[in-house]
Design a protein around this motif. Structure first.
Motif, mmCIF file in Angstrom:
data_model
loop_
_atom_site.group_PDB
_atom_site.id
_atom_site.type_symbol
_atom_site.label_atom_id
_atom_site.label_comp_id
_atom_site.label_asym_id
_atom_site.label_seq_id
_atom_site.Cartn_x
_atom_site.Cartn_y
_atom_site.Cartn_z
ATOM 1 N N GLY A 1 -25.342 -2.304 -26.905
ATOM 2 C CA GLY A 1 -24.507 -0.582 -26.890
ATOM 3 C C GLY A 1 -24.873 0.094 -24.656
ATOM 4 N N ASN B 1 -25.344 -7.356 -27.541
ATOM 5 C CA ASN B 1 -24.476 -7.589 -28.348
ATOM 6 C C ASN B 1 -23.112 -6.760 -28.194
ATOM 7 O OD1 ASN B 1 -25.838 -8.372 -30.398
ATOM 8 N ND2 ASN B 1 -25.541 -6.641 -31.552
ATOM 9 N N THR C 1 -17.636 -5.644 -32.671
ATOM 10 C CA THR C 1 -15.761 -6.043 -33.180
ATOM 11 C C THR C 1 -16.096 -4.437 -31.999
ATOM 12 O OG1 THR C 1 -16.862 -4.570 -34.090
ATOM 13 C CG2 THR C 1 -15.966 -6.411 -35.696
ATOM 14 N N ASP D 1 -21.861 -4.352 -35.235
ATOM 15 C CA ASP D 1 -23.096 -4.508 -34.737
ATOM 16 C C ASP D 1 -24.494 -4.605 -36.385
ATOM 17 O OD1 ASP D 1 -23.394 -3.436 -31.993
ATOM 18 O OD2 ASP D 1 -22.023 -2.377 -32.006
ATOM 19 N N SER E 1 -22.414 9.750 -6.497
ATOM 20 C CA SER E 1 -21.845 8.766 -7.483
ATOM 21 C C SER E 1 -21.669 9.120 -8.617
ATOM 22 C CB SER E 1 -22.191 7.084 -7.188
ATOM 23 O OG SER E 1 -23.812 7.684 -7.791
ATOM 24 N N ASN F 1 -24.539 1.532 -7.393
ATOM 25 C CA ASN F 1 -25.154 1.171 -8.111
ATOM 26 C C ASN F 1 -26.321 -0.560 -7.632
ATOM 27 O OD1 ASN F 1 -26.204 2.859 -9.812
ATOM 28 N ND2 ASN F 1 -25.010 2.835 -11.168
HETATM 29 N N1 LIG Z 1 -24.915 5.455 -9.592
HETATM 30 C C1 LIG Z 1 -25.465 6.168 -10.879
HETATM 31 N N2 LIG Z 1 -25.225 6.071 -11.975
HETATM 32 C C2 LIG Z 1 -25.110 6.194 -13.741
HETATM 33 C C3 LIG Z 1 -25.283 7.945 -12.949
HETATM 34 C C4 LIG Z 1 -24.838 8.421 -12.252
HETATM 35 O O1 LIG Z 1 -24.028 9.340 -12.373
HETATM 36 N N3 LIG Z 1 -24.309 7.769 -10.670
HETATM 37 N N4 LIG Z 1 -25.271 8.060 -14.660
HETATM 38 C C5 LIG Z 1 -25.321 7.551 -15.779
HETATM 39 C C6 LIG Z 1 -25.804 8.290 -16.423
HETATM 40 S S1 LIG Z 1 -25.713 10.074 -17.205
HETATM 41 C C7 LIG Z 1 -25.393 7.582 -17.487
HETATM 42 S S2 LIG Z 1 -24.817 8.047 -19.356
HETATM 43 C C8 LIG Z 1 -25.412 6.385 -18.126
HETATM 44 C C9 LIG Z 1 -24.307 5.289 -18.181
HETATM 45 O O2 LIG Z 1 -24.261 3.711 -18.668
HETATM 46 P P1 LIG Z 1 -24.211 3.009 -20.090
HETATM 47 O O3 LIG Z 1 -24.586 3.582 -21.085
HETATM 48 O O4 LIG Z 1 -24.621 1.759 -20.045
HETATM 49 O O5 LIG Z 1 -22.605 2.623 -19.339
HETATM 50 P P2 LIG Z 1 -20.959 2.550 -20.570
HETATM 51 O O6 LIG Z 1 -20.124 1.497 -19.572
HETATM 52 O O7 LIG Z 1 -20.597 2.947 -21.661
HETATM 53 O O8 LIG Z 1 -22.054 1.135 -21.427
HETATM 54 C C10 LIG Z 1 -21.817 1.288 -23.169
HETATM 55 C C11 LIG Z 1 -21.568 -1.160 -23.047
HETATM 56 O O9 LIG Z 1 -21.201 -0.355 -24.877
HETATM 57 C C12 LIG Z 1 -20.077 -1.285 -25.173
HETATM 58 N N5 LIG Z 1 -20.245 -0.871 -26.285
HETATM 59 C C13 LIG Z 1 -18.982 -0.342 -26.723
HETATM 60 N N6 LIG Z 1 -18.741 0.231 -27.860
HETATM 61 C C14 LIG Z 1 -19.594 -0.889 -28.475
HETATM 62 C C15 LIG Z 1 -20.397 -1.384 -30.185
HETATM 63 O O10 LIG Z 1 -19.371 -1.322 -30.721
HETATM 64 N N7 LIG Z 1 -21.443 -2.000 -30.015
HETATM 65 C C16 LIG Z 1 -21.366 -2.684 -28.431
HETATM 66 N N8 LIG Z 1 -22.842 -3.671 -28.807
HETATM 67 N N9 LIG Z 1 -22.046 -2.271 -27.619
HETATM 68 C C17 LIG Z 1 -20.237 -1.086 -27.986
HETATM 69 C C18 LIG Z 1 -19.037 -0.894 -24.268
HETATM 70 O O11 LIG Z 1 -18.289 -2.634 -24.521
HETATM 71 C C19 LIG Z 1 -20.137 -0.960 -22.917
HETATM 72 O O12 LIG Z 1 -20.504 -1.940 -21.741
HETATM 73 O O13 LIG Z 1 -24.821 6.141 -16.028
HETATM 74 C C20 LIG Z 1 -25.792 6.271 -15.292
HETATM 75 N N10 LIG Z 1 -25.649 5.709 -14.598
#
Ligand SMILES: Nc1nc2c(c(=O)[nH]1)N[C@H]1C(S)=C(S)[C@@H](COP(=O)(O)OP(=O)(O)OC[C@H]3O[C@@H](n4cnc5c(=O)[nH]c(N)nc54)[C@H](O)[C@@H]3O)O[C@H]1N2
Ligand SMILES: Nc1nc2c(c(=O)[nH]1)N[C@H]1C(S)=C(S)[C@@H](COP(=O)(O)OP(=O)(O)OC[C@H]3O[C@@H](n4cnc5c(=O)[nH]c(N)nc54)[C@H](O)[C@@H]3O)O[C@H]1N2
Ligand SMILES: [Mo]
Length: 620
Positions: free
Chosen positions: A263, A289, A307, A340, A470, A566
């Motif tokens: 996740g 996962n 899923t 999961d 970004s 990034n």
């Molecule tokens: N340069 C830059 N970088 C940043 C930010 C920024 O402003 N600038 N913002 C930051 C912030 S605030 C955040 S919150 C983060 C977010 O960063 P992440 O939370 O890492 O980003 P997501 O793309 O939401 O990743 C969620 C992943 O979970 C998967 N997923 C979805 N459903 C399920 C499930 O049921 N089970 C499992 N196991 N996986 C699942 C999705 O396919 C996805 O790949 O990024 C940060 N990074």
């Protein structure tokens, strides 16, 4: 931060009582389309529209014009990225020197005003933080800062600060300074006054708490007590045994041999991905996962397919929303995908602890049980929810809020003794003895201006003259569904859109729609140019979310083809206090990309070898 977040002043105070909303980083509608768990009703947009109709004046203090609310008028004050604290200090200087500050308020409700006053007046460092001083750092006009300070003192003023401003070097300071400024205005605890963080960062900030929490899985207790702030992940993997200062403590990085990620997409969210690519080689095993073939899945030794919400029954709710949704399974799981819960239950079974993990329940029973818990938690607050069967049949249930209105620190204002704060002094700490005692020069005992590691005032601008921001992507949540048609429709030349000012584009020979290369010493990526005067000169904006797509995945630092910011961002902690990520502190250069443009391959799925051909079959 959840307590503070949950207790924010609700929108009705702004709609009915504010005269002026000064929004650092603006109130962009884009971000209010999202809420962890899903927004049920788009209240933020509605509230801002109603406030606009009542004549509330909005001021957007941001390097980007359309960070302002899009349905009401707002004045745009364009400042250099990461210079918000300087502007707030300039405003404070005007308030103090013109006697416009509320000395009764700071005396009764705050500690440390004298220290702040001495700093603002420059009594110890010889630098008075005048409007002119603030103007020289921020690029704002000094007279505009003076006039704004007077207007803020004369009106019922809400100081709003978004969350992005904290994702910067010394990103703690703007929040502390915003509270300090609000304390000087003396309107904290009054309807429509004071401060608020993240009013448009998600949908739910300005709404009343439910009084009960929707239930989640029990978390158990982790017998391993060592932890790190998540933004220090790369350092953790590169430096086992190394030390990290954090919030008054010294942490030791453990020696990590196995990473299990479920996740999250570190190849989306983490700063300086080329460092992460190297660090990711250190652990012996990486298990992920994932429902999708993301960059993180590609970088794993073992990928357990999960899923999607369409393939399982689930509950959707958010603790800021009063609606719970029955997320019904629509199709059978594809291939070998499991949810999961089933994956971890299967692993628990192999470890001989299945019963302890599942509590003897299957997924359906957990859903029923969690709903029943929510129902009784709600009932304890005299909020009626229907029986599970009725809820599931109808597809959703609504919890009627008992209170819809709240004022942050309202009861503290009424009685600061009975409702003393959780701070060591029980008051608002403009100066914190505890933080001062840590002896951190990058976060002393009160809010201060600190030059960020990279910004438009640094010598590095000779080589990298553009400040990269970004923000969150408009078309999706982070990297999720980047492969889908909605996200792809927002791409330019197949890549993430890089917004830049027409005059910055002109001197570089860049036209609208060109493929450009964005680079600095840490990395380089391609993006599609969008020329707009909504971003200030010297500032470029590249949203997060493009799936990381290196030209040669074997080589850290190879050209990223898709526009993932990034590969450019700096992987340092905000300060020793918080060690938070600082992605909005990044300088870059942009050029038109010469030569054949490489195709984006981030969405190309892997070749699937039938499990039976090389692995023993796994029991379902
Ligand atoms: N340069 C830059 N970088 C940043 C930010 C920024 O402003 N600038 N913002 C930051 C912030 S605030 C955040 S919150 C983060 C977010 O960063 P992440 O939370 O890492 O980003 P997501 O793309 O939401 O990743 C969620 C992943 O979970 C998967 N997923 C979805 N459903 C399920 C499930 O049921 N089970 C499992 N196991 N996986 C699942 C999705 O396919 C996805 O790949 O990024 C940060 N990074
Ligand atoms: N559509 C959409 N909405 C989302 C998300 C998403 O991925 N997509 N993610 C959600 C999540 S997890 C979070 S944490 C929130 C994040 O919410 P925020 O952190 O508030 O949002 P950002 O989009 O990162 O940044 C908002 C604006 O801040 C401005 N900004 C950046 N640096 C500075 C600065 O130094 N000074 C000033 N004054 N302004 C600056 C940028 O121009 C940017 O457009 O958004 C949530 N909402
Ligand atoms: Mo976030």
């Amino acid at each position: 931060m959840d307590g503070l977040v949950g207790n924010h002043s609700t929108w009705d105070g702004i709609v009915e009582h504010s005269e002026l909303v000064v929004a650092f980083g603006g109130l962009p509608r884009r971000n209010t389309q999202v809420q962890a768990g899903g927004p049920a009703r788009h209240e933020a947009t509605e509230a801002i529209s109603r406030a606009g109709k009542r004549g509330v004046r909005f001021i957007t203090v941001s390097p980007v014009r359309d960070d302002g609310p899009d349905r009401v008028a707002s004045e745009w004050l364009s400042l250099r990225p990461n210079s918000d604290v300087a502007v707030m200090l300039g405003l404070a200087h005007v308030l103090i020197t013109e006697g416009l500050h509320d000395s009764g308020f700071v005396e009764r409700y705050c500690v440390g005003f004298d220290t702040v006053r001495a700093y603002v007046l420059g009594e110890n460092d010889g630098v008075p933080k005048t409007a002119r001083w603030a103007a020289s750092l921020s690029g704002l006009d000094a007279n505009r800062i003076i006039a704004l300070a007077r207007e803020m003192a004369a009106k019922r003023t809400m100081i709003a600060v978004n969350w992005a401003i904290q994702r910067a070097d010394h990103g703690e300071q703007p929040y502390w300074m915003a509270v300090t400024l609000a304390a000087l205005l003396g309107q904290i605890g009054l309807p429509g006054g004071g401060f608020g963080f993240g009013y448009s960062s998600t949908n739910g900030m300005g709404r009343a708490e439910l009084g009960f929490r929707w239930p989640a899985f029990p978390q158990g207790k982790n017998p391993v007590t060592s932890f790190i702030p998540v933004a220090r992940l790369t350092d953790l993997l590169l430096d086992p045994g190394g030390h990290l200062e954090f919030n008054g403590e010294v942490l030791t990085y453990p020696d990590i041999r196995l990473v299990y990620w479920a996740g999250g997409n570190p190849f989306h969210h983490h700063q300086d991905l080329n460092r992460l690519v190297e660090a990711w080689q250190r652990p012996q095993t990486i298990i992920v996962n994932e429902p999708y073939w993301t960059a993180t899945a590609r970088h794993a030794d073992i990928v357990l397919p999960v899923t999607t919400p369409l393939e399982r029954n689930d509950l959707a709710f958010s603790n800021r929303e009063n609606v719970v949704i029955a997320m019904k399974q629509l199709i059978a799981p594809m291939g070998e995908a499991r949810d999961d819960f089933a994956i971890f239950a299967g692993l628990a079974a192999r470890l001989g602890i299945e019963e302890a993990f599942t509590g003897g329940r299957d997924a359906t029973e957990w859903i029923r049980n969690m709903y029943a818990e929510a129902r009784s938690a709600a009932a304890a607050h005299e909020i009626a929810l229907p029986e599970f069967t009725e809820f599931w049949q109808r597809g959703h249930a609504e919890a009627k809020r008992r209170t819809t209105s709240h004022i942050l620190l309202g009861s503290f204002r009424e009685d600061p003794v009975r409702h003393a704060l959780a701070t060591p002094s029980g008051r608002i700490e403009l100066f914190s003895k505890r933080i001062a005692s840590f002896g951190y020069d990058d976060c002393p005992g009160h809010a201060i201006w600190h030059e960020p590691a990279e910004w438009l005032g640094s010598p590095l601008t000779v080589r990298y003259p553009l400040h990269l921001l970004s923000p969150q992507p408009a078309e999706k949540l982070h990297s999720q569904y980047d492969q889908g048609s909605v996200s792809r429709a927002g791409k330019v030349a197949d890549r993430a859109p890089l917004r830049l000012h027409p005059s910055d584009a002109a001197i570089r020979g860049i036209r609208n729609g060109d493929v450009v290369k964005v680079f600095n010493d840490r990395g380089a990526c391609l993006a599609g140019a969008v020329l707009t005067d909504a971003v200030s000169q010297g500032v470029v904006q590249l949203p997060t979310g493009a799936w990381y797509d290196p030209a040669d995945p074997k080589i850290a630092g190879s050209l990223e083809k898709h526009g993932n910011p990034n590969v450019l961002t700096l992987d340092h902690g905000s300060s020793r206090l918080a060690q938070a990520p600082i992605c909005n502190t990044t300088l870059v250069e942009v050029v038109a990309f010469e030569g054949p443009v490489p195709a984006v391959t981030a969405f190309t799925p892997p070749a699937i070898v039938p499990a039976s051909s090389h692995l023993p079959k796994i029991e379902r």
